[in-house]
Design an enzyme around this catalytic site. Sequence first.
Site, short mmCIF file in Angstrom:
data_model
loop_
_atom_site.label_atom_id
_atom_site.label_comp_id
_atom_site.label_asym_id
_atom_site.label_seq_id
_atom_site.Cartn_x
_atom_site.Cartn_y
_atom_site.Cartn_z
N ARG A 174 -7.32 -5.70 5.36
CA ARG A 174 -6.71 -4.76 6.28
C ARG A 174 -7.78 -3.99 7.07
O ARG A 174 -8.96 -4.03 6.75
CB ARG A 174 -5.82 -3.77 5.52
CG ARG A 174 -4.57 -4.39 4.93
CD ARG A 174 -3.82 -3.42 4.02
NE ARG A 174 -4.55 -3.18 2.76
CZ ARG A 174 -4.12 -2.37 1.80
NH1 ARG A 174 -2.97 -1.71 1.95
NH2 ARG A 174 -4.81 -2.23 0.69
N LYS A 192 -8.77 1.59 2.29
CA LYS A 192 -9.03 1.82 0.86
C LYS A 192 -10.02 2.95 0.67
O LYS A 192 -10.76 3.36 1.58
CB LYS A 192 -9.58 0.54 0.22
CG LYS A 192 -8.56 -0.59 0.15
CD LYS A 192 -7.27 -0.19 -0.55
CE LYS A 192 -7.46 0.07 -2.04
NZ LYS A 192 -6.19 0.49 -2.69
N TYR A 196 -6.59 6.13 2.02
CA TYR A 196 -6.10 6.19 0.64
C TYR A 196 -7.27 6.58 -0.26
O TYR A 196 -8.39 6.07 -0.08
CB TYR A 196 -5.55 4.84 0.19
CG TYR A 196 -4.22 4.46 0.80
CD1 TYR A 196 -3.07 5.20 0.53
CD2 TYR A 196 -4.11 3.36 1.64
CE1 TYR A 196 -1.85 4.86 1.09
CE2 TYR A 196 -2.89 3.00 2.21
CZ TYR A 196 -1.76 3.76 1.93
OH TYR A 196 -0.56 3.42 2.49
N HIS A 204 -6.57 7.82 -4.11
CA HIS A 204 -6.20 7.53 -5.51
C HIS A 204 -7.26 8.09 -6.47
O HIS A 204 -7.88 7.36 -7.26
CB HIS A 204 -6.01 6.04 -5.73
CG HIS A 204 -4.97 5.41 -4.84
ND1 HIS A 204 -3.62 5.67 -4.98
CD2 HIS A 204 -5.09 4.56 -3.79
CE1 HIS A 204 -2.95 4.98 -4.06
NE2 HIS A 204 -3.81 4.32 -3.33
N GLU A 222 -1.90 8.96 0.36
CA GLU A 222 -0.86 8.85 -0.67
C GLU A 222 -0.26 10.18 -1.09
O GLU A 222 0.74 10.20 -1.83
CB GLU A 222 -1.39 8.09 -1.89
CG GLU A 222 -2.38 8.86 -2.77
CD GLU A 222 -3.82 8.72 -2.32
OE1 GLU A 222 -4.71 9.15 -3.07
OE2 GLU A 222 -4.06 8.17 -1.20
N ASP A 226 -3.22 1.15 -8.81
CA ASP A 226 -4.07 2.06 -8.03
C ASP A 226 -4.15 3.44 -8.65
O ASP A 226 -5.13 4.17 -8.45
CB ASP A 226 -3.51 2.20 -6.60
CG ASP A 226 -4.16 1.22 -5.64
OD1 ASP A 226 -5.28 0.76 -5.93
OD2 ASP A 226 -3.55 0.91 -4.61
#
Length: 372
Positions: A15, A75, A94, A96, A118, A270
């Site tokens: 991505r 990511k 993101y 996480h 997120e 994740d």
Amino acid sequence: MKIGCPTEIKPQEFRVGMTPNAAGEAVAHGHEVIIQSGAGKGAGFEDADYVAAGAAIIDTAEEVFATADMIVKVKEPQAGERKMLREGQLLFTYLHLAPDPEQTKDLMESGCTAIAYETVTDERGGLPLLAPMSEVAGRLAPQVGAYTLQKANGGRGVLMGGVPGVGPAKVLVIGGGVVGTHAAKIAAGMGADVTVLDRSLPRLRYLDDVFGGTFNTGYSSQGLLAEHLTQADMVIGAVLIPGAEAPKLVRRAQFADMKPGAVLVDVAIDQGGCFETSKATTHADPIYDVDGIMHYCVANMPGAVARTSTIALGNATMPFMLALADKGWKQACADDPHLLNGLNVHAGQLTYFAVGKALGIDVVSPQLVLKG
């Protein structure tokens, strides 16, 4: 503002953080967009597409990080990328953080301001920047689970929809949120016998009202979960506590009561995973065996369908990205409390309670950060 988008370097991550359309919108708002050469290739976007949208192409990630005021990614930044972050720089991606103390420490030490996709919310309590990837991962889960269920891949050798005279696979979905709903829809569409467990009665009523007899529902308890585990050919873990580490709902001791070759697909990986034996895998080597139970725990499942995922994510992130660029992060977050909920790290301080609780780190209220 100078907005930079580097090439993703996490293994098998195809991505890209910005589509050419998003880049064009940012340029139209008067911002400068810098894309690392080849960043969009895995999602089917060429450098020429970004140039046509008004963006500049730069050869290296080092140049992107050194030049940009805001870094837009998909990511979480990898160790090498975290070393390139600097004080006052804005990171929008993101993160996480709850199961990742090393990343948290590095982000705090960098002095950057990090807003996590997120944990951004909406007026209904949803997670609008997580939802599109949850939809993709949910729809992928039965597909990759069916592949894992094949005998050649270590599974039970059961066909999802069965055939006349032979019953379908039994699929258990733990969690009836976005991931679980999409997983149940696709699994049922493949002909499987599907049950969704959740602890929200309003959510179970909603699923029953909307989907009727498409799949079964149950109020989740340890006893009911244990009962369904013994019958399941596939278990899809779809639980989420926003920003926090996922609870471990299936224990290794329970494998002895499960069917040999049953499959666990952990979409919560994740956030640390919701099965005791879960460990993150990659698309290159996605499956492993524990006590005869097959595990699929790829940490970036949507990366497998990079073009669909990139466009879906870009549609969701673009308005927030533009707000951050147009107003600066402080004013954008002051104007939008839902965007403020995305603030995880600022100037060496952790600003998201669930992460602090998971990692044992003191947290500063994001509202106090705005006033500071």
